[in-house]
Enzyme design. Structure first.
Site, PDB file in Angstrom:
ATOM      1  N   GLY A  15      -2.870  13.415  -0.928  1.00  0.00           N
ATOM      2  CA  GLY A  15      -2.472  12.991   0.411  1.00  0.00           C
ATOM      3  C   GLY A  15      -1.210  13.726   0.823  1.00  0.00           C
ATOM      4  N   THR A  27      -3.207   5.031  -2.534  1.00  0.00           N
ATOM      5  CA  THR A  27      -4.476   5.187  -1.800  1.00  0.00           C
ATOM      6  C   THR A  27      -5.079   6.546  -2.123  1.00  0.00           C
ATOM      7  OG1 THR A  27      -3.338   6.108   0.123  1.00  0.00           O
ATOM      8  CG2 THR A  27      -3.741   3.712   0.119  1.00  0.00           C
ATOM      9  N   ASN A  29      -7.263   9.582  -1.405  1.00  0.00           N
ATOM     10  CA  ASN A  29      -7.721  10.182  -0.144  1.00  0.00           C
ATOM     11  C   ASN A  29      -9.006  10.988  -0.319  1.00  0.00           C
ATOM     12  OD1 ASN A  29      -4.881   9.534   0.112  1.00  0.00           O
ATOM     13  ND2 ASN A  29      -4.901  10.695   2.021  1.00  0.00           N
ATOM     14  N   GLU A  79      -8.632   6.394   3.233  1.00  0.00           N
ATOM     15  CA  GLU A  79      -7.802   6.171   2.045  1.00  0.00           C
ATOM     16  C   GLU A  79      -8.203   4.866   1.374  1.00  0.00           C
ATOM     17  OE1 GLU A  79      -3.645   6.609   2.677  1.00  0.00           O
ATOM     18  OE2 GLU A  79      -3.894   8.081   4.268  1.00  0.00           O
ATOM     19  N   HIS A  84      -7.405  -2.358  -8.931  1.00  0.00           N
ATOM     20  CA  HIS A  84      -7.401  -2.270 -10.393  1.00  0.00           C
ATOM     21  C   HIS A  84      -6.194  -1.427 -10.794  1.00  0.00           C
ATOM     22  CE1 HIS A  84      -9.005  -2.066 -14.462  1.00  0.00           C
ATOM     23  NE2 HIS A  84      -8.709  -0.779 -14.482  1.00  0.00           N
ATOM     24  N   TYR A  91      -6.907  12.329  -9.432  1.00  0.00           N
ATOM     25  CA  TYR A  91      -7.094  13.451  -8.495  1.00  0.00           C
ATOM     26  C   TYR A  91      -8.192  14.368  -9.029  1.00  0.00           C
ATOM     27  CZ  TYR A  91      -2.656  12.273  -6.215  1.00  0.00           C
ATOM     28  OH  TYR A  91      -1.659  11.634  -5.529  1.00  0.00           O
ATOM     29  N   ARG A 104      -9.917  -5.677   9.769  1.00  0.00           N
ATOM     30  CA  ARG A 104      -9.086  -5.680  10.999  1.00  0.00           C
ATOM     31  C   ARG A 104      -8.922  -4.266  11.524  1.00  0.00           C
ATOM     32  NH1 ARG A 104      -4.055  -3.569   9.687  1.00  0.00           N
ATOM     33  NH2 ARG A 104      -3.494  -3.738   7.485  1.00  0.00           N
ATOM     34  N   LYS A 107      -3.025  -1.204  12.853  1.00  0.00           N
ATOM     35  CA  LYS A 107      -1.873  -1.726  13.597  1.00  0.00           C
ATOM     36  C   LYS A 107      -0.628  -1.015  13.122  1.00  0.00           C
ATOM     37  CE  LYS A 107      -2.946  -6.183  12.860  1.00  0.00           C
ATOM     38  NZ  LYS A 107      -2.753  -7.580  12.588  1.00  0.00           N
ATOM     39  N   PHE A 109       3.439  -1.704  12.292  1.00  0.00           N
ATOM     40  CA  PHE A 109       4.203  -2.897  11.926  1.00  0.00           C
ATOM     41  C   PHE A 109       5.688  -2.663  12.143  1.00  0.00           C
ATOM     42  CE2 PHE A 109       0.212  -3.245   9.704  1.00  0.00           C
ATOM     43  CZ  PHE A 109      -0.111  -4.577   9.892  1.00  0.00           C
TER      44      PHE A 109
HETATM   45  P1  ADP Z   1      -1.400  10.666  -2.138  1.00  0.00           P
HETATM   46  O1  ADP Z   1      -0.472  10.832  -0.981  1.00  0.00           O
HETATM   47  O2  ADP Z   1      -1.596  11.949  -2.926  1.00  0.00           O
HETATM   48  O3  ADP Z   1      -2.721  10.048  -1.743  1.00  0.00           O
HETATM   49  P2  ADP Z   1      -0.640   8.081  -3.244  1.00  0.00           P
HETATM   50  O4  ADP Z   1       0.771   7.648  -3.462  1.00  0.00           O
HETATM   51  O5  ADP Z   1      -1.395   7.431  -2.120  1.00  0.00           O
HETATM   52  O6  ADP Z   1      -0.643   9.667  -3.123  1.00  0.00           O
HETATM   53  O7  ADP Z   1      -1.421   7.859  -4.624  1.00  0.00           O
HETATM   54  C1  ADP Z   1      -2.795   8.104  -4.662  1.00  0.00           C
HETATM   55  C2  ADP Z   1      -3.289   8.517  -6.022  1.00  0.00           C
HETATM   56  O8  ADP Z   1      -2.937   7.544  -7.007  1.00  0.00           O
HETATM   57  C3  ADP Z   1      -4.807   8.582  -6.048  1.00  0.00           C
HETATM   58  O9  ADP Z   1      -5.288   9.850  -5.620  1.00  0.00           O
HETATM   59  C4  ADP Z   1      -5.119   8.311  -7.517  1.00  0.00           C
HETATM   60  O10 ADP Z   1      -5.176   9.525  -8.240  1.00  0.00           O
HETATM   61  C5  ADP Z   1      -3.937   7.482  -7.995  1.00  0.00           C
HETATM   62  N1  ADP Z   1      -4.242   6.046  -8.197  1.00  0.00           N
HETATM   63  C6  ADP Z   1      -3.859   5.327  -9.298  1.00  0.00           C
HETATM   64  N2  ADP Z   1      -4.243   4.044  -9.198  1.00  0.00           N
HETATM   65  C7  ADP Z   1      -4.908   3.926  -8.009  1.00  0.00           C
HETATM   66  C8  ADP Z   1      -5.560   2.824  -7.370  1.00  0.00           C
HETATM   67  N3  ADP Z   1      -5.591   1.600  -7.914  1.00  0.00           N
HETATM   68  N4  ADP Z   1      -6.155   3.061  -6.152  1.00  0.00           N
HETATM   69  C9  ADP Z   1      -6.099   4.288  -5.601  1.00  0.00           C
HETATM   70  N5  ADP Z   1      -5.497   5.363  -6.152  1.00  0.00           N
HETATM   71  C10 ADP Z   1      -4.900   5.198  -7.360  1.00  0.00           C
HETATM   72 MG    MG Z   2      -2.891   8.264  -0.547  1.00  0.00          MG
END
Ligand code: ADP
Ligand code: MG
Length: 174
Positions: A15, A27, A29, A79, A84, A91, A104, A107, A109
């Site tokens: 992301g 999240t 992506n 995203e 879990h 990645y 929903r 929005k 915040f």
């Molecule tokens: P980015 O900006 O790269 O998406 P994030 O801070 O949103 O970074 O972290 C996302 C990454 O965290 C995912 O791509 C995945 O590899 C890792 N990850 C670890 N645990 C989770 C989870 N429970 N749900 C989603 N992503 C997770």
């Molecule tokens: Mg993300």
């Protein structure tokens, strides 16, 4: 929404450093190719559903579909927060999701605390709703165990055709 449940999968890409992991809500992506294939009737907002990484276990998830400010509001992003705790990032792995229901709309915040509270309430709603028998059966769907995209891709395409009111015309002699 006619397109629900919606099945899709794709590679987990990086992301744009929104720091969601620091907030305790990472999240995963999807790439643009997955986002660009969303049916038109899947509105932006927050959905709940099921997710799995590679051929692993199937977990509850919440997914946000919306406009990524880093693309100057011209590019939608998808995203997924998998409900879990994972020991490692995933990645580059394949994330399979089924969007089951809508929570929903998007929005903005007044503060970060409000945003985090909203996401945590989305997560609680997802946990409860996914226990409904009609939703829990999707956890067992062979989409999560089959290795190809084909079956669900065809089903998604047929669903879209139905939505667009395409009619099959029988051809004499065939
Ligand atoms: P980015 O900006 O790269 O998406 P994030 O801070 O949103 O970074 O972290 C996302 C990454 O965290 C995912 O791509 C995945 O590899 C890792 N990850 C670890 N645990 C989770 C989870 N429970 N749900 C989603 N992503 C997770
Ligand atoms: Mg993300």
């Amino acid at each position: 929404m006619k397109s629900l449940p919606y099945f899709c999968r794709g590679e987990v890409v990086r992301g744009f450093g929104r720091g969601s992991k620091e907030l305790g809500i990472p999240t995963a992506n999807f790439p643009d190719s997955v986002v660009d294939n969303l049916p038109a009737d899947i509105s932006t907002g927050i959905y709940y559903g099921w997710a799995c990484i590679g051929n692993g276990d199937v977990y509850k998830m919440v997914i946000s579909i919306g406009w990524n400010p880093y693309y100057k509001n011209t590019k939608k992003s998808m995203e997924t927060h998998v409900i879990h705790k994972f020991k490692e990032d995933f990645y580059g792995q394949t994330l399979s999701v089924v969007l089951v229901g809508y929570i929903r709309s998007e929005k903005s915040f007044p503060s970060l605390e409000d945003l985090i509270a909203a996401i945590n309430s989305d997560i609680e709603e997802a946990k409860v709703k996914l226990e409904l028998p009609e939703h829990i059966k999707l956890k067992e769907d062979n989409f999560f165990t089959s290795t190809t995209n084909s079956n669900k891709a065809i089903q998604n395409a047929l669903q879209e055709l139905k939505g667009n009111k395409f009619v099959l015309i029988p051809v004499l002699g065939c």
